[in-house]
Write an enzyme that holds these catalytic residues in place. Structure first.
Site, short mmCIF file in Angstrom:
data_model
loop_
_atom_site.label_atom_id
_atom_site.label_comp_id
_atom_site.label_asym_id
_atom_site.label_seq_id
_atom_site.Cartn_x
_atom_site.Cartn_y
_atom_site.Cartn_z
N ASP A 29 4.55 3.38 6.17
CA ASP A 29 4.01 3.10 7.49
C ASP A 29 5.02 2.47 8.44
O ASP A 29 6.07 1.96 8.04
CB ASP A 29 2.85 2.11 7.38
CG ASP A 29 3.33 0.69 7.10
OD1 ASP A 29 4.15 0.51 6.17
OD2 ASP A 29 2.92 -0.24 7.83
N PHE A 44 14.65 4.51 9.62
CA PHE A 44 13.27 4.09 9.33
C PHE A 44 12.40 5.33 9.12
O PHE A 44 12.24 6.15 10.01
CB PHE A 44 12.71 3.20 10.42
CG PHE A 44 11.55 2.41 9.91
CD1 PHE A 44 11.74 1.27 9.15
CD2 PHE A 44 10.24 2.84 10.13
CE1 PHE A 44 10.67 0.57 8.61
CE2 PHE A 44 9.16 2.14 9.61
CZ PHE A 44 9.38 0.99 8.85
N ASP A 67 7.23 2.52 -2.99
CA ASP A 67 7.45 3.59 -2.01
C ASP A 67 8.93 3.72 -1.68
O ASP A 67 9.49 4.81 -1.70
CB ASP A 67 6.61 3.37 -0.74
CG ASP A 67 6.81 1.99 -0.10
OD1 ASP A 67 7.52 1.14 -0.66
OD2 ASP A 67 6.22 1.76 0.98
N LYS A 100 0.82 -1.19 0.00
CA LYS A 100 0.00 0.00 0.00
C LYS A 100 0.86 1.24 0.00
O LYS A 100 0.37 2.35 -0.23
CB LYS A 100 -0.87 0.03 1.27
CG LYS A 100 -1.67 -1.18 1.54
CD LYS A 100 -2.34 -1.05 2.94
CE LYS A 100 -2.92 -2.39 3.31
NZ LYS A 100 -2.78 -2.68 4.72
N GLY A 101 2.13 1.09 0.32
CA GLY A 101 3.02 2.24 0.57
C GLY A 101 3.11 3.26 -0.53
O GLY A 101 3.38 4.43 -0.28
N ARG A 155 0.76 6.45 7.54
CA ARG A 155 0.69 6.52 6.08
C ARG A 155 0.10 7.84 5.59
O ARG A 155 0.46 8.33 4.54
CB ARG A 155 -0.19 5.38 5.51
CG ARG A 155 0.42 4.00 5.63
CD ARG A 155 -0.30 3.04 4.69
NE ARG A 155 -0.07 1.64 5.00
CZ ARG A 155 0.97 0.92 4.57
NH1 ARG A 155 1.89 1.48 3.82
NH2 ARG A 155 1.09 -0.35 4.89
N ASP A 188 14.62 -0.85 -0.17
CA ASP A 188 15.45 -0.99 1.02
C ASP A 188 16.50 -2.08 0.75
O ASP A 188 17.50 -1.82 0.09
CB ASP A 188 14.50 -1.31 2.18
CG ASP A 188 15.18 -1.43 3.53
OD1 ASP A 188 16.27 -0.90 3.72
OD2 ASP A 188 14.59 -2.07 4.44
P1 IMP Z 1 12.91 -4.39 0.65
O1 IMP Z 1 12.33 -5.66 0.14
O2 IMP Z 1 13.83 -4.64 1.83
O3 IMP Z 1 13.57 -3.54 -0.40
O4 IMP Z 1 11.74 -3.59 1.32
C1 IMP Z 1 10.85 -2.88 0.61
C2 IMP Z 1 9.60 -2.61 1.42
O5 IMP Z 1 9.85 -2.53 2.83
C3 IMP Z 1 9.03 -1.29 1.04
O6 IMP Z 1 8.09 -1.42 0.01
C4 IMP Z 1 8.39 -0.81 2.33
O7 IMP Z 1 7.07 -1.25 2.42
C5 IMP Z 1 9.19 -1.45 3.42
N1 IMP Z 1 10.19 -0.51 3.99
C6 IMP Z 1 11.52 -0.54 3.84
N2 IMP Z 1 12.13 0.46 4.49
C7 IMP Z 1 11.14 1.18 5.05
C8 IMP Z 1 11.12 2.39 5.86
O8 IMP Z 1 12.14 3.02 6.19
N3 IMP Z 1 9.89 2.81 6.24
C9 IMP Z 1 8.73 2.17 5.90
N4 IMP Z 1 8.71 1.06 5.16
C10 IMP Z 1 9.90 0.57 4.75
MG MG Z 2 5.85 -1.38 0.52
#
Ligand code: IMP
Ligand code: MG
Length: 178
Positions: A157, A150, A98, A42-43, A163, A101
């Site tokens: 969120d 974070f 969104d 949803k981000g 959000r 990471d």
């Molecule tokens: P990844 O798979 O580790 O790249 O994570 C991606 C997902 O993790 C994003 O779509 C977000 O929903 C969540 N995420 C990663 N870092 C943050 C943050 O700092 N704040 C909020 N959500 C995050």
């Molecule tokens: Mg996300």
């Protein structure tokens, strides 16, 4: 909600200025094409709605939902919740995220969608947390870089909260280190 923010990073106004720049860049790159923009729920919803309304390209809207975090702040397993409604085959796909990471979510999605034979597949993210990358991924469009902190707001969120904050800020550590 605001009292839980340690530091504001990007204001509503700054975000919109940058989103308009990225929208113009995408318009330029997709001239004469009809890309399908897939929002990763949803981000990305606030970013997605600002992005598409500032684009001039004729786009198809679609949505996928993936969950990679439980209620914590570190990457867990990826759970597939909702697939795209439309066929991806032969289409120019632009995934709208969104934040990238570790890169695991977007890497997983690109691989899954590549099997469906799109004409092209690109990634557009609001935020890029480069320092946290564990899987190398190519990001075609990014609005802002963020450090390894974070962040919440403007769609992002922590445990489904924050959000609807209109700006992006760093969440106080005490909130998730309880
Ligand atoms: P990844 O798979 O580790 O790249 O994570 C991606 C997902 O993790 C994003 O779509 C977000 O929903 C969540 N995420 C990663 N870092 C943050 C943050 O700092 N704040 C909020 N959500 C995050
Ligand atoms: Mg996300």
């Amino acid at each position: 909600m605001e009292k839980d923010i340690a530091k504001k990073l990007f204001s509503e106004e700054e975000i919109l200025v940058r989103v308009k720049e990225v929208a113009a860049q995408i318009d330029e790159d997709y001239k004469g094409k009809h890309p399908t923009l897939i929002a990763i729920l949803k981000g990305s919803i606030l970013f997605y709605s600002d992005l598409i309304r500032n684009m001039k390209t004729d786009v198809v809207l679609d949505f996928m939902e993936i969950s990679s975090y439980g209620n914590g702040t570190t990457s867990g397993n990826i759970k597939f919740i909702k697939d795209a409604d439309f066929s991806v085959e032969g289409k120019d796909i632009l995934l709208v995220e969104d934040i990238v990471d570790s890169g695991k979510t977007i890497d997983y999605l690109i691989k899954a969608l590549a099997l469906r034979k799109p004409n092209s597949i690109k990634v557009c993210t609001l935020l890029d947390k480069k320092e946290a990358r564990k899987v190398p991924v190519e990001i075609n469009y990014s609005c802002f870089d963020v450090g390894n902190e974070f962040v919440v707001g403007y769609g992002l969120d922590y445990a489904e909260k924050y959000r609807n904050l209109p700006f992006i800020g760093v969440l106080k550590e005490e909130i998730y280190k309880k």
